[in-house]
Design a protein around this motif. Structure first.
Motif, PDB file in Angstrom:
ATOM      1  N   SER A 168       0.840  -1.194   0.000  1.00  0.00           N
ATOM      2  CA  SER A 168       0.000   0.000   0.000  1.00  0.00           C
ATOM      3  C   SER A 168       0.872   1.239   0.000  1.00  0.00           C
ATOM      4  CB  SER A 168      -0.912   0.027   1.236  1.00  0.00           C
ATOM      5  OG  SER A 168      -1.577   1.271   1.324  1.00  0.00           O
ATOM      6  N   HIS A 169       0.535   2.177  -0.875  1.00  0.00           N
ATOM      7  CA  HIS A 169       1.243   3.452  -0.951  1.00  0.00           C
ATOM      8  C   HIS A 169       0.317   4.600  -0.579  1.00  0.00           C
ATOM      9  CE1 HIS A 169       4.669   1.469  -2.856  1.00  0.00           C
ATOM     10  NE2 HIS A 169       3.795   0.820  -3.607  1.00  0.00           N
ATOM     11  N   THR A 170      -0.742   4.282   0.153  1.00  0.00           N
ATOM     12  CA  THR A 170      -1.704   5.298   0.543  1.00  0.00           C
ATOM     13  C   THR A 170      -1.140   6.166   1.653  1.00  0.00           C
ATOM     14  OG1 THR A 170      -3.467   3.746  -0.004  1.00  0.00           O
ATOM     15  CG2 THR A 170      -4.075   5.656   1.280  1.00  0.00           C
ATOM     16  N   LYS A 171      -1.354   7.457   1.536  1.00  0.00           N
ATOM     17  CA  LYS A 171      -0.848   8.395   2.524  1.00  0.00           C
ATOM     18  C   LYS A 171      -1.749   8.387   3.750  1.00  0.00           C
ATOM     19  CE  LYS A 171       0.399  13.275   3.038  1.00  0.00           C
ATOM     20  NZ  LYS A 171       0.427  14.600   2.364  1.00  0.00           N
ATOM     21  N   PRO A 172      -1.203   8.215   4.951  1.00  0.00           N
ATOM     22  CA  PRO A 172      -2.055   8.185   6.146  1.00  0.00           C
ATOM     23  C   PRO A 172      -2.433   9.601   6.596  1.00  0.00           C
ATOM     24  CG  PRO A 172       0.202   7.852   6.781  1.00  0.00           C
ATOM     25  CD  PRO A 172       0.203   7.932   5.283  1.00  0.00           C
ATOM     26  N   TYR A 173      -3.532   9.654   7.339  1.00  0.00           N
ATOM     27  CA  TYR A 173      -3.941  10.911   7.966  1.00  0.00           C
ATOM     28  C   TYR A 173      -3.285  10.972   9.352  1.00  0.00           C
ATOM     29  CZ  TYR A 173      -7.667  11.358   4.468  1.00  0.00           C
ATOM     30  OH  TYR A 173      -8.369  11.487   3.307  1.00  0.00           O
ATOM     31  N   VAL A 174      -2.208  11.723   9.488  1.00  0.00           N
ATOM     32  CA  VAL A 174      -1.511  11.862  10.766  1.00  0.00           C
ATOM     33  C   VAL A 174      -1.333  13.346  11.066  1.00  0.00           C
ATOM     34  CG1 VAL A 174      -0.308   9.654  10.707  1.00  0.00           C
ATOM     35  CG2 VAL A 174       0.709  11.647   9.618  1.00  0.00           C
ATOM     36  N   ARG A 175      -1.208  13.645  12.362  1.00  0.00           N
ATOM     37  CA  ARG A 175      -1.048  15.047  12.765  1.00  0.00           C
ATOM     38  C   ARG A 175       0.291  15.602  12.326  1.00  0.00           C
ATOM     39  NH1 ARG A 175      -0.867  16.167  18.378  1.00  0.00           N
ATOM     40  NH2 ARG A 175      -0.697  13.950  18.831  1.00  0.00           N
ATOM     41  N   SER A 176       1.343  14.793  12.509  1.00  0.00           N
ATOM     42  CA  SER A 176       2.688  15.255  12.196  1.00  0.00           C
ATOM     43  C   SER A 176       3.505  14.067  11.711  1.00  0.00           C
ATOM     44  CB  SER A 176       3.366  15.881  13.421  1.00  0.00           C
ATOM     45  OG  SER A 176       2.636  16.999  13.874  1.00  0.00           O
ATOM     46  N   LYS A 177       4.678  14.373  11.183  1.00  0.00           N
ATOM     47  CA  LYS A 177       5.594  13.328  10.769  1.00  0.00           C
ATOM     48  C   LYS A 177       6.781  13.366  11.738  1.00  0.00           C
ATOM     49  CE  LYS A 177       8.091  11.432   6.843  1.00  0.00           C
ATOM     50  NZ  LYS A 177       8.400  11.555   5.404  1.00  0.00           N
ATOM     51  N   GLY A 178       6.860  12.350  12.595  1.00  0.00           N
ATOM     52  CA  GLY A 178       7.927  12.339  13.592  1.00  0.00           C
ATOM     53  C   GLY A 178       8.041  10.983  14.245  1.00  0.00           C
ATOM     54  N   ARG A 179       8.850  10.921  15.300  1.00  0.00           N
ATOM     55  CA  ARG A 179       9.139   9.658  15.959  1.00  0.00           C
ATOM     56  C   ARG A 179       7.910   9.031  16.578  1.00  0.00           C
ATOM     57  NH1 ARG A 179       9.527   8.815  21.121  1.00  0.00           N
ATOM     58  NH2 ARG A 179       9.579  11.052  21.532  1.00  0.00           N
ATOM     59  N   LYS A 180       6.976   9.835  17.058  1.00  0.00           N
ATOM     60  CA  LYS A 180       5.837   9.328  17.815  1.00  0.00           C
ATOM     61  C   LYS A 180       4.611   9.019  16.956  1.00  0.00           C
ATOM     62  CE  LYS A 180       5.629  12.931  20.456  1.00  0.00           C
ATOM     63  NZ  LYS A 180       5.187  13.844  21.530  1.00  0.00           N
ATOM     64  N   PHE A 181       4.674   9.239  15.681  1.00  0.00           N
ATOM     65  CA  PHE A 181       3.488   9.161  14.845  1.00  0.00           C
ATOM     66  C   PHE A 181       3.638   8.038  13.821  1.00  0.00           C
ATOM     67  CE2 PHE A 181       4.042  13.542  16.228  1.00  0.00           C
ATOM     68  CZ  PHE A 181       2.838  13.760  16.870  1.00  0.00           C
ATOM     69  N   GLU A 182       2.988   6.905  14.084  1.00  0.00           N
ATOM     70  CA  GLU A 182       2.920   5.767  13.171  1.00  0.00           C
ATOM     71  C   GLU A 182       4.308   5.345  12.692  1.00  0.00           C
ATOM     72  OE1 GLU A 182       0.055   6.064  10.087  1.00  0.00           O
ATOM     73  OE2 GLU A 182      -1.524   6.826  11.404  1.00  0.00           O
ATOM     74  N   LYS A 183       5.204   5.142  13.651  1.00  0.00           N
ATOM     75  CA  LYS A 183       6.567   4.720  13.321  1.00  0.00           C
ATOM     76  C   LYS A 183       6.907   3.377  13.954  1.00  0.00           C
ATOM     77  CE  LYS A 183       7.839   8.436  11.050  1.00  0.00           C
ATOM     78  NZ  LYS A 183       8.262   8.403   9.637  1.00  0.00           N
ATOM     79  N   ALA A 184       5.899   2.611  14.412  1.00  0.00           N
ATOM     80  CA  ALA A 184       6.186   1.394  15.164  1.00  0.00           C
ATOM     81  C   ALA A 184       6.031   0.164  14.273  1.00  0.00           C
ATOM     82  CB  ALA A 184       5.266   1.317  16.380  1.00  0.00           C
TER      83      ALA A 184
END
Length: 238
Positions: free
Chosen positions: A211-227
């Motif tokens: 999947s290459h779909t862009k997620p809806y996230v508040r910011s791009k950083g260590r704490k946001f959907e990086k696990a």
């Protein structure tokens, strides 16, 4: 010999025998109301409904979902629709039918066309008229603009100035109808429909394989959907 009773109490009068009410005429339908229902409250009786069915206007069985008129209340757009309805009816031209259909479209389906794409598509077609049912926008990445004849719903201020200064023409659709009533010697163009940022969020869910779909996230950083699923140190990486 008959003697009257000592009490002078009078009895109530006996009501006359009930007779059926006269029929009521509703158009061609004659209703006979029974005697027992005459004493009912108006809200107790069933309402008279001559016909029941599915409301097609409210979306019952309406499967024709394509537009037959624009949603906009712009009077100038409605005048163009009136003009091209006449041309479609009298000329049977597929070019005019496409123009009319695109005049009905929403703004998301009428994407703008940049000057760079316009110059690219019109290479070697200087004698033809470029037709865009939408907006023509300027592009600073283009340094030289050739002389072109362009018909569009709208031009940005700088795009119009650059086309005219290069010796070209900016036409309206009523002028195009006089020059090319059948669409002869024209090039019908469209902007990129899927260039909107919202389209990047469409498709398979973010995080599933391939999947290459862009997620809806508040910011791009260590704490946001990086696990898990986003890097090898947390189980697997997509």
């Amino acid at each position: 010999m008959f003697y009257a009773p000592s009490s002078t109490k009078t009895l109530p009068p006996v009501p006359p025998p009930s007779s059926p009410p006269p029929p009521r005429n509703h158009g061609n339908l004659v209703l006979l109301i029974p005697v027992a229902s005459r004493n009912l409250h108006p809200t107790d009786a069933a309402p008279f409904c001559p016909a029941q069915g599915i409301d097609l206007v409210a979306g019952g069985r309406n499967k024709k979902t394509k537009r037959t008129a624009p949603k906009s209340d712009d009077v100038y757009l409605k005048l163009l629709v009136k003009l091209y309805r006449f041309l479609v009816r009298r000329t049977k031209s597929s070019f005019n039918a496409v123009i009319l259909k695109r005049l009905f479209m929403s703004k998301a389906n009428r994407p703008p066309l940049s000057m760079r794409r316009l110059v690219k598509f019109m290479e070697g077609k200087g004698d033809q008229i470029a037709v865009i049912v939408g907006t023509v926008t300027d592009d600073k990445r283009v340094y030289e603009v050739p002389a072109m004849k362009v018909c569009a719903l709208r031009f940005t201020e700088t795009a119009r100035a650059r086309i005219i200064n290069a010796g070209g023409e900016c036409l309206t659709f009523d002028q195009l109808a006089l020059r090319a009533p059948l669409g002869q010697n024209t090039v019908l163009l469209r902007g990129p429909k899927n260039a909107r940022e919202a389209v990047r969020h469409f498709g398979p869910a973010p995080g599933v394989p391939h999947s290459h779909t862009k997620p809806y996230v508040r910011s791009k950083g260590r704490k946001f959907e990086k696990a898990r699923g986003r890097r090898n140190s947390r189980g697997f990486k997509v």
